[in-house]
Design a protein around this motif. Structure first.
Motif, mmCIF file in Angstrom:
data_model
loop_
_atom_site.group_PDB
_atom_site.id
_atom_site.type_symbol
_atom_site.label_atom_id
_atom_site.label_comp_id
_atom_site.label_asym_id
_atom_site.label_seq_id
_atom_site.Cartn_x
_atom_site.Cartn_y
_atom_site.Cartn_z
ATOM 1 N N GLY A 161 0.857 -1.173 0.000
ATOM 2 C CA GLY A 161 0.000 0.000 0.000
ATOM 3 C C GLY A 161 0.898 1.228 0.000
ATOM 4 N N ILE A 162 0.520 2.259 -0.762
ATOM 5 C CA ILE A 162 1.378 3.431 -0.916
ATOM 6 C C ILE A 162 0.574 4.702 -0.640
ATOM 7 C CG2 ILE A 162 2.928 4.686 -2.464
ATOM 8 C CD1 ILE A 162 3.262 2.118 -4.077
ATOM 9 N N VAL A 163 1.157 5.600 0.173
ATOM 10 C CA VAL A 163 0.519 6.873 0.509
ATOM 11 C C VAL A 163 1.491 7.999 0.186
ATOM 12 C CG1 VAL A 163 -0.635 8.238 2.285
ATOM 13 C CG2 VAL A 163 -0.700 5.728 2.405
ATOM 14 N N PRO A 169 -9.037 -0.310 -5.366
ATOM 15 C CA PRO A 169 -7.975 -1.323 -5.402
ATOM 16 C C PRO A 169 -8.489 -2.741 -5.194
ATOM 17 C CG PRO A 169 -7.865 -0.046 -3.370
ATOM 18 C CD PRO A 169 -8.849 0.647 -4.255
ATOM 19 N N LEU A 170 -9.642 -2.889 -4.553
ATOM 20 C CA LEU A 170 -10.223 -4.219 -4.379
ATOM 21 C C LEU A 170 -10.828 -4.719 -5.676
ATOM 22 C CD1 LEU A 170 -11.923 -3.664 -0.899
ATOM 23 C CD2 LEU A 170 -9.753 -4.813 -1.377
ATOM 24 N N ARG A 171 -11.488 -3.817 -6.419
ATOM 25 C CA ARG A 171 -12.048 -4.204 -7.717
ATOM 26 C C ARG A 171 -10.937 -4.602 -8.679
ATOM 27 N NH1 ARG A 171 -15.149 0.559 -7.502
ATOM 28 N NH2 ARG A 171 -14.096 1.302 -9.392
ATOM 29 N N ARG A 196 -6.638 10.635 5.725
ATOM 30 C CA ARG A 196 -7.164 9.394 6.310
ATOM 31 C C ARG A 196 -7.704 8.467 5.221
ATOM 32 N NH1 ARG A 196 -8.649 9.363 11.929
ATOM 33 N NH2 ARG A 196 -8.062 11.315 12.949
ATOM 34 N N VAL A 197 -8.378 9.050 4.232
ATOM 35 C CA VAL A 197 -8.901 8.240 3.127
ATOM 36 C C VAL A 197 -7.747 7.612 2.351
ATOM 37 C CG1 VAL A 197 -10.235 8.254 0.978
ATOM 38 C CG2 VAL A 197 -11.005 9.615 2.934
ATOM 39 N N ALA A 198 -6.696 8.406 2.083
ATOM 40 C CA ALA A 198 -5.534 7.885 1.358
ATOM 41 C C ALA A 198 -4.884 6.745 2.141
ATOM 42 C CB ALA A 198 -4.529 9.001 1.109
ATOM 43 N N LEU A 199 -4.799 6.892 3.458
ATOM 44 C CA LEU A 199 -4.229 5.842 4.288
ATOM 45 C C LEU A 199 -5.128 4.609 4.283
ATOM 46 C CD1 LEU A 199 -2.071 4.912 6.285
ATOM 47 C CD2 LEU A 199 -3.361 6.060 8.102
ATOM 48 N N ALA A 200 -6.438 4.839 4.376
ATOM 49 C CA ALA A 200 -7.384 3.712 4.361
ATOM 50 C C ALA A 200 -7.311 2.956 3.034
ATOM 51 C CB ALA A 200 -8.806 4.225 4.601
ATOM 52 N N ARG A 201 -7.180 3.675 1.943
ATOM 53 C CA ARG A 201 -7.087 3.013 0.627
ATOM 54 C C ARG A 201 -5.820 2.162 0.528
ATOM 55 N NH1 ARG A 201 -7.091 6.728 -4.613
ATOM 56 N NH2 ARG A 201 -4.990 7.120 -3.796
#
Length: 375
Positions: free
Chosen positions: A85-87, A106-108, A148-153
């Motif tokens: 995972g990259i932020v 990323p799940l799709r 936070r969204v970027a980290l969650a992704r």
């Protein structure tokens, strides 16, 4: 605490990165990243820390050497096949997707089933405390919420490792400090390895299991935050990791790591501890002691104790910053807590100053210029 368990997760073996056939931005890098640890690459602009992360991510290729991930060569594996995972600092969120859709993307791409996608997105949003914002667009979020969204992704597809390149650089000081603790909490909760790049010394000290200090493409020192800060091995590390008083002198005598240094012909001898390369009598050395190590008193048992004259007083809220001239030694900066008695200082006052030999480091050679701590 480093969560090492058997073989390291990542190994850099004699890695070089050269641009334009001439500029070596990473020079003979040998580095191990342990399973589950939080390792921070810290250094000034152009030191090689971001290039190291980019090579691990697959956005740059090593000019020489090998990178191993879980024991397998990584050099020829494309970025999208690396389990990272990259932020980044700029978040890189899709502006036309909601928060939930950004996490689902990323799940799709990994062909995860719809019901599993919904469960993972909900679980990860709860982890970063953004459940109520899942239907908002990125433009409707604050900078901290976007981060936070970027980290969650980066976490939603349960990667083996997360890479972060200056992820908090665009946030204000208070929010940045809050996010540091949030990322540290997530690391402890998830137990996955994290590689973090920053030029901010405080950030590195707050979050890391280990810190690797970079300069000119090489690791100057690597170790736990307390060791890197309190026991620097080079003048660069001592200078880059916070403020230091620096004095040049000549070694009178040595006894083990203990050294006696003469600042000038008429000055008093100063006791310090050798750091880095060993020094001998007659050699020039640089002495470094941090402002917070200097006491405004003749402390019991202090190895170095003098009287000085206050030249400057600057109020900083929780402490006062004092410039103090000591005859035969030089001008020292001290930090004195406001909470302690005797905080009313005036230029011209005579005050006692003292510090221990353990808190003053002696480095071979004369004093260097201050290293940059830019982006």
């Amino acid at each position: 605490m480093t969560k090492a368990n058997g073989a390291p997760l990542v190994v850099f073996e004699s890695v070089d990165k050269v641009y334009d056939g001439m500029t070596k931005v990473v020079d003979d890098l040998n580095l191990r990243i342990e399973q589950g640890e939080f390792l921070t690459l810290l250094g000034p602009s152009g030191s090689g820390k971001t290039t190291t992360l980019m090579m691990l991510a697959g956005f740059e290729a090593p000019t020489k050497g090998n990178i191993l991930f879980d024991g397998a060569p990584l050099n020829n594996v494309p970025t999208y096949k690396r389990d990272f995972g990259i932020v980044f600092q700029n978040y890189a969120l899709f502006p036309h997707m909601t928060v939930a859709e950004n996490l689902a993307f990323p799940l799709r791409m990994r062909r995860i089933g719809k019901s599993d996608i919904e469960a993972r997105v909900q679980r990860t949003l709860s982890m970063v405390k953004l459940d109520a914002l899942k239907d908002r667009m990125p433009t409707q979020l604050s900078g901290g919420q976007q981060q936070r969204v970027a980290l969650a992704r980066a976490l939603v597809f349960e990667p083996r490792m997360v890479l972060m390149d200056e992820p908090l650089g665009a946030l204000d000081k208070q929010l940045r400090e809050h996010m540091q603790l949030e990322i540290k909490r997530l690391h402890e909760e998830l137990g996955i390895a994290m590689l973090y790049v920053t030029h901010d010394q405080s950030e590195a000290l707050t979050m890391s299991d280990r810190i690797a200090v970079f300069d000119e493409g090489r690791i100057q020192q690597i170790g736990p935050p307390r060791d890197v800060y309190a026991r620097p091995q080079t003048t660069f590390v001592a200078s880059f990791m916070g403020e230091n008083n620096r004095l040049d002198g000549t070694v009178n005598a040595t006894q083990g790591r203990d050294v006696s240094v003469q600042m000038n012909a008429n000055g008093p001898p100063i006791r310090a501890m050798q750091a880095g390369d060993a020094v001998q009598a007659g050699e020039t050395v640089t002495l470094m002691v941090r402002p917070e190590s200097i006491r405004i008193s003749h402390a019991d048992g202090a190895d170095n104790s003098f009287d000085g004259r206050i030249e400057e007083v600057v109020y900083h809220g929780d402490h006062v910053r004092l410039g103090i001239a000591v005859d035969g030694v030089g001008t020292l900066v001290a930090r004195h807590p406001v909470s302690e008695a005797g905080t009313e200082f005036t230029p011209g006052d005579t005050v006692p100053v003292s510090w221990s030999a353990q808190q003053m480091h002696a480095f071979a050679g004369s004093s260097p210029s201050n290293p940059s701590n830019g982006d």
